[in-house]
Design an enzyme around this catalytic site. Structure first.
Site, PDB file in Angstrom:
ATOM      1  N   SER A  40     -34.529  13.661  28.462  1.00  0.00           N
ATOM      2  CA  SER A  40     -35.218  14.078  27.658  1.00  0.00           C
ATOM      3  C   SER A  40     -35.114  13.759  26.215  1.00  0.00           C
ATOM      4  O   SER A  40     -34.281  14.743  25.639  1.00  0.00           O
ATOM      5  CB  SER A  40     -35.293  15.975  27.292  1.00  0.00           C
ATOM      6  OG  SER A  40     -33.861  16.732  27.340  1.00  0.00           O
ATOM      7  N   HIS A 144     -34.634  18.245  33.247  1.00  0.00           N
ATOM      8  CA  HIS A 144     -33.716  18.258  34.351  1.00  0.00           C
ATOM      9  C   HIS A 144     -33.711  18.873  35.893  1.00  0.00           C
ATOM     10  O   HIS A 144     -33.299  18.698  36.269  1.00  0.00           O
ATOM     11  CB  HIS A 144     -32.251  18.821  33.110  1.00  0.00           C
ATOM     12  CG  HIS A 144     -32.171  18.519  32.270  1.00  0.00           C
ATOM     13  ND1 HIS A 144     -31.386  19.121  31.546  1.00  0.00           N
ATOM     14  CD2 HIS A 144     -32.093  17.315  32.219  1.00  0.00           C
ATOM     15  CE1 HIS A 144     -30.916  18.426  30.351  1.00  0.00           C
ATOM     16  NE2 HIS A 144     -31.718  17.061  31.013  1.00  0.00           N
ATOM     17  N   GLN A 152     -35.456  24.275  29.001  1.00  0.00           N
ATOM     18  CA  GLN A 152     -34.389  23.367  29.787  1.00  0.00           C
ATOM     19  C   GLN A 152     -32.869  24.066  29.839  1.00  0.00           C
ATOM     20  O   GLN A 152     -32.543  23.410  30.979  1.00  0.00           O
ATOM     21  CB  GLN A 152     -34.459  22.038  28.258  1.00  0.00           C
ATOM     22  CG  GLN A 152     -33.385  20.809  29.629  1.00  0.00           C
ATOM     23  CD  GLN A 152     -33.673  19.656  28.866  1.00  0.00           C
ATOM     24  OE1 GLN A 152     -34.615  19.478  28.893  1.00  0.00           O
ATOM     25  NE2 GLN A 152     -32.410  19.166  27.557  1.00  0.00           N
ATOM     26  N   GLU A 153     -31.835  24.454  29.491  1.00  0.00           N
ATOM     27  CA  GLU A 153     -30.814  25.804  29.040  1.00  0.00           C
ATOM     28  C   GLU A 153     -31.030  26.600  28.573  1.00  0.00           C
ATOM     29  O   GLU A 153     -31.203  26.752  27.468  1.00  0.00           O
ATOM     30  CB  GLU A 153     -30.321  24.058  28.422  1.00  0.00           C
ATOM     31  CG  GLU A 153     -29.694  22.683  29.091  1.00  0.00           C
ATOM     32  CD  GLU A 153     -29.590  21.955  28.076  1.00  0.00           C
ATOM     33  OE1 GLU A 153     -28.778  22.560  27.128  1.00  0.00           O
ATOM     34  OE2 GLU A 153     -29.666  20.314  28.189  1.00  0.00           O
ATOM     35  N   GLU A 194     -27.456  18.999  35.426  1.00  0.00           N
ATOM     36  CA  GLU A 194     -26.408  19.083  34.445  1.00  0.00           C
ATOM     37  C   GLU A 194     -25.596  20.552  35.502  1.00  0.00           C
ATOM     38  O   GLU A 194     -24.983  20.803  34.809  1.00  0.00           O
ATOM     39  CB  GLU A 194     -26.661  19.468  33.235  1.00  0.00           C
ATOM     40  CG  GLU A 194     -26.923  18.639  32.269  1.00  0.00           C
ATOM     41  CD  GLU A 194     -27.131  19.050  30.899  1.00  0.00           C
ATOM     42  OE1 GLU A 194     -27.396  19.925  30.983  1.00  0.00           O
ATOM     43  OE2 GLU A 194     -27.429  17.928  30.247  1.00  0.00           O
ATOM     44  N   ASP A 230     -31.093  25.217  25.382  1.00  0.00           N
ATOM     45  CA  ASP A 230     -31.913  24.495  24.616  1.00  0.00           C
ATOM     46  C   ASP A 230     -33.309  24.296  24.820  1.00  0.00           C
ATOM     47  O   ASP A 230     -33.277  24.563  25.798  1.00  0.00           O
ATOM     48  CB  ASP A 230     -31.163  23.421  25.043  1.00  0.00           C
ATOM     49  CG  ASP A 230     -31.300  21.898  24.654  1.00  0.00           C
ATOM     50  OD1 ASP A 230     -32.777  21.531  24.261  1.00  0.00           O
ATOM     51  OD2 ASP A 230     -30.937  20.680  25.176  1.00  0.00           O
ATOM     52  N   GLU A 273     -31.141  25.461  20.588  1.00  0.00           N
ATOM     53  CA  GLU A 273     -31.556  24.174  20.018  1.00  0.00           C
ATOM     54  C   GLU A 273     -32.655  23.496  20.386  1.00  0.00           C
ATOM     55  O   GLU A 273     -33.455  24.158  21.400  1.00  0.00           O
ATOM     56  CB  GLU A 273     -30.843  23.026  21.474  1.00  0.00           C
ATOM     57  CG  GLU A 273     -30.570  21.944  21.586  1.00  0.00           C
ATOM     58  CD  GLU A 273     -29.590  20.705  21.776  1.00  0.00           C
ATOM     59  OE1 GLU A 273     -28.637  21.292  22.864  1.00  0.00           O
ATOM     60  OE2 GLU A 273     -30.225  19.770  22.338  1.00  0.00           O
ATOM     61  N   ASP A 300     -31.476  18.525  18.251  1.00  0.00           N
ATOM     62  CA  ASP A 300     -30.821  17.332  19.318  1.00  0.00           C
ATOM     63  C   ASP A 300     -31.425  16.163  18.946  1.00  0.00           C
ATOM     64  O   ASP A 300     -31.739  15.241  18.197  1.00  0.00           O
ATOM     65  CB  ASP A 300     -30.841  17.634  19.960  1.00  0.00           C
ATOM     66  CG  ASP A 300     -30.759  17.054  21.333  1.00  0.00           C
ATOM     67  OD1 ASP A 300     -30.217  15.280  21.391  1.00  0.00           O
ATOM     68  OD2 ASP A 300     -30.537  17.415  22.253  1.00  0.00           O
ATOM     69  N   LYS A 325     -24.500  12.737  20.024  1.00  0.00           N
ATOM     70  CA  LYS A 325     -24.478  12.295  21.388  1.00  0.00           C
ATOM     71  C   LYS A 325     -23.663  11.043  20.744  1.00  0.00           C
ATOM     72  O   LYS A 325     -25.126  10.201  20.058  1.00  0.00           O
ATOM     73  CB  LYS A 325     -25.449  12.310  22.139  1.00  0.00           C
ATOM     74  CG  LYS A 325     -25.757  14.096  23.108  1.00  0.00           C
ATOM     75  CD  LYS A 325     -28.030  13.635  23.644  1.00  0.00           C
ATOM     76  CE  LYS A 325     -27.562  14.808  23.868  1.00  0.00           C
ATOM     77  NZ  LYS A 325     -29.089  15.436  24.127  1.00  0.00           N
ATOM     78  N   HIS A 353     -22.986  16.410  25.915  1.00  0.00           N
ATOM     79  CA  HIS A 353     -22.578  15.641  26.656  1.00  0.00           C
ATOM     80  C   HIS A 353     -24.116  14.834  26.767  1.00  0.00           C
ATOM     81  O   HIS A 353     -24.908  15.665  26.346  1.00  0.00           O
ATOM     82  CB  HIS A 353     -22.314  16.161  28.003  1.00  0.00           C
ATOM     83  CG  HIS A 353     -23.317  16.572  28.858  1.00  0.00           C
ATOM     84  ND1 HIS A 353     -23.155  17.123  29.770  1.00  0.00           N
ATOM     85  CD2 HIS A 353     -23.691  18.481  28.077  1.00  0.00           C
ATOM     86  CE1 HIS A 353     -24.144  18.793  29.961  1.00  0.00           C
ATOM     87  NE2 HIS A 353     -24.418  18.387  28.955  1.00  0.00           N
ATOM     88  N   ARG A 354     -24.476  13.626  28.322  1.00  0.00           N
ATOM     89  CA  ARG A 354     -25.919  13.827  28.758  1.00  0.00           C
ATOM     90  C   ARG A 354     -26.472  14.427  29.983  1.00  0.00           C
ATOM     91  O   ARG A 354     -25.717  14.463  30.681  1.00  0.00           O
ATOM     92  CB  ARG A 354     -26.119  12.201  28.851  1.00  0.00           C
ATOM     93  CG  ARG A 354     -26.193  11.635  27.432  1.00  0.00           C
ATOM     94  CD  ARG A 354     -26.690  12.045  26.092  1.00  0.00           C
ATOM     95  NE  ARG A 354     -28.035  12.553  26.375  1.00  0.00           N
ATOM     96  CZ  ARG A 354     -29.018  11.828  25.222  1.00  0.00           C
ATOM     97  NH1 ARG A 354     -28.595  11.186  24.997  1.00  0.00           N
ATOM     98  NH2 ARG A 354     -30.227  12.012  25.864  1.00  0.00           N
ATOM     99  N   SER A 355     -27.676  14.879  30.473  1.00  0.00           N
ATOM    100  CA  SER A 355     -27.989  15.018  31.401  1.00  0.00           C
ATOM    101  C   SER A 355     -27.237  14.221  32.674  1.00  0.00           C
ATOM    102  O   SER A 355     -26.954  14.281  33.881  1.00  0.00           O
ATOM    103  CB  SER A 355     -29.383  14.619  31.857  1.00  0.00           C
ATOM    104  OG  SER A 355     -29.883  13.987  31.586  1.00  0.00           O
ATOM    105  N   LYS A 376     -20.933  20.863  23.917  1.00  0.00           N
ATOM    106  CA  LYS A 376     -21.871  21.062  25.602  1.00  0.00           C
ATOM    107  C   LYS A 376     -21.326  20.141  26.243  1.00  0.00           C
ATOM    108  O   LYS A 376     -21.883  19.080  26.166  1.00  0.00           O
ATOM    109  CB  LYS A 376     -23.409  21.457  24.853  1.00  0.00           C
ATOM    110  CG  LYS A 376     -24.280  21.769  25.359  1.00  0.00           C
ATOM    111  CD  LYS A 376     -25.669  21.840  24.834  1.00  0.00           C
ATOM    112  CE  LYS A 376     -26.647  20.318  25.000  1.00  0.00           C
ATOM    113  NZ  LYS A 376     -28.174  20.714  24.754  1.00  0.00           N
TER     114      LYS A 376
HETATM  115  P1  PGA Z   1     -30.642  14.790  28.259  1.00  0.00           P
HETATM  116  O1  PGA Z   1     -30.633  16.095  27.940  1.00  0.00           O
HETATM  117  O2  PGA Z   1     -29.463  13.860  27.809  1.00  0.00           O
HETATM  118  O3  PGA Z   1     -31.457  14.854  29.318  1.00  0.00           O
HETATM  119  O4  PGA Z   1     -31.182  14.365  26.537  1.00  0.00           O
HETATM  120  C1  PGA Z   1     -29.534  17.030  27.464  1.00  0.00           C
HETATM  121  C2  PGA Z   1     -30.188  17.732  26.175  1.00  0.00           C
HETATM  122  O5  PGA Z   1     -31.678  17.489  25.487  1.00  0.00           O
HETATM  123  O6  PGA Z   1     -29.567  18.271  25.387  1.00  0.00           O
HETATM  124 ZN    ZN Z   2     -31.458  18.754  23.815  1.00  0.00          ZN
END
Ligand code: PGA
Ligand code: ZN
Length: 399
Positions: A40, A144, A152-153, A194, A230, A273, A300, A325, A353-355, A376
């Site tokens: 994402s 994800h 998403q999270e 993740e 998130d 987020e 983000d 990131k 981190h990233r996914s 995170k």
């Molecule tokens: P991504 O997701 O690494 O797929 O961008 C993580 C996030 O959105 O925080």
């Molecule tokens: Zn995010």
């Protein structure tokens, strides 16, 4: 002095090719870095090229500017050489994936030369001594996982934990508790990219389950665990609909702000987020005005670890927290500049981190070096526990 930079394609956690860099120095220093990868991704992120292309371009343009030219321990020089080699403002020349792998490898080589842990090299002697609170992704969907939650999270936040180690184990326990509750309800679930559970349930049920899970584990461990989100709002926002699309339901921007503010109230969320689209500073500012003293409103995709985008956010009062990131911006120098600007302006940095991840542990050191209040990096899964276990070792003075 850097004497060699070697680049190769290796696997990330999704099975895609990513860039690994080795940096060697005259005095025998060695460092290795790897690029993670998003799904994402924000519209304004630095550009990830296909790994083979990023490697070819970096071999041609970046390596000649590094080998025999720059000291690995001098991070600003390394990263300036990467920018000069790239020649664009978004790393579309050599690829942000080559850039970040080399930047990290050089930092580790610099630490190796000093015989110091990476966090010490990056943070210096006078760095703060706090370790970050880990936010653990326990349920999710979005980009994800298919056919799971729209948000998403759902992130376990063990804010009362007396140590990093207890916080990390608490997040893992919440992850397990969520699985148990899903089982009791007869809901099957695989995992998303993740490692979060990705059941085919609506968001309302996910709130119920996560709320129950954090309460139950908090009772067991005897310290406060809350949760956050998130939303990845940029993925939900649809320009044609002029709103946020949750399956059959569409929320206008005003409705989305109300919805998030209500969720913050109802579930006492400590972290939200990307509740809104990455182009909507105004809506971020409105939500921050409403709930910013109760919760972290984190950008983000809004800020993409970019000091210019963060500066605009600061001016408008958009958010009070920034996700960090390194691969969104391409170098550790740019990353630390974003963290410093955030801290100076009262924005809490959350190192992430990233996914798509690797076994690289750099973000654990970066969060420690900069005394970031949160990290995170998931709750379970090898590429996530690599970072979590490194934090446990850092806390135990064992790195
Ligand atoms: P991504 O997701 O690494 O797929 O961008 C993580 C996030 O959105 O925080
Ligand atoms: Zn995010």
């Amino acid at each position: 002095l850097i004497t060699d930079v070697r680049l190769r394609r290796v696997l990330d956690s999704r099975g895609n090719a990513t860039v690994e860099a080795d940096v060697l120095t005259e005095s025998g220093g060695f460092g290795r870095g790897k690029a993670p990868s998003g799904a994402s991704t924000g519209e304004y992120e630095a550009i990830e090229l296909p790994a083979s292309e990023a490697i070819a371009n970096a071999r041609e343009d970046a390596i000649p500017r590094l080998v025999g030219e720059v000291h690995a321990g001098n991070q600003r020089d390394v990263d300036a050489a990467l920018h000069a080699a790239d020649g664009t403002d978004d790393f579309s020349g050599i690829g942000a994936n080559s850039a970040v792998a080399i930047s990290v490898a050089a930092a580790k080589a610099g630490a190796d030369v000093l015989g110091a842990p990476l966090f010490q090299h990056l943070g210096g002697t006078f760095r703060g001594n706090e370790l970050p609170t880990p936010l653990g992704n326990v349920v999710g969907g979005g980009e994800h996982a298919a056919d799971a939650t729209h948000i998403q999270e759902f992130l376990s936040a063990p804010i009362g934990a007396p140590s990093v180690s207890e916080a990390i184990f608490a997040n893992a326990a919440v992850h397990q508790e969520v699985h148990d509750i899903l089982g009791e309800r007869g809901i099957a679930a695989g995992k998303g990219d993740e490692g979060a559970w990705a059941p085919s349930i609506d968001d309302a049920e996910a709130f119920e389950i996560v709320d129950e899970a954090v309460e139950s584990v908090a009772d067991d461990v005897g310290f406060a665990i809350q949760f956050g989100l998130d939303v990845a709002g940029a993925e939900l926002y649809d320009e044609d609909e002029d709103g946020y699309v949750y399956g059959d339901e569409v929320r206008s921007t005003e409705e989305q702000i109300d919805y998030i503010a209500d969720l913050v109230e109802e579930y006492d969320l400590v972290y939200v987020e990307d509740p809104l689209d990455e182009n909507d500073y105004e809506a971020f500012a409105e939500l921050t005005e409403r709930v910013g003293d109760q919760t972290l409103v984190c950008g983000d995709d809004l800020f993409v670890t970019n000091v210019e985008r963060l500066s605009q956010g600061i001016q408008q009062g958009a958010g009070n927290s920034i996700l960090i990131k390194p691969n969104q911006i391409g170098t550790l120098t740019d990353t630390v500049d974003a963290i410093e600007l955030a801290v100076e302006n009262g924005y809490e940095p959350v190192v992430s981190h990233r996914s798509g991840e690797t076994e690289d542990t750099t973000i654990a050191h970066l969060a420690t070096a900069t005394a970031a209040p949160f990290i995170k990096t998931g709750a379970v899964g090898g590429e996530r526990t690599a970072k979590l276990n490194e934090l446990i070792r850092i806390e135990d003075n064992a790195v």
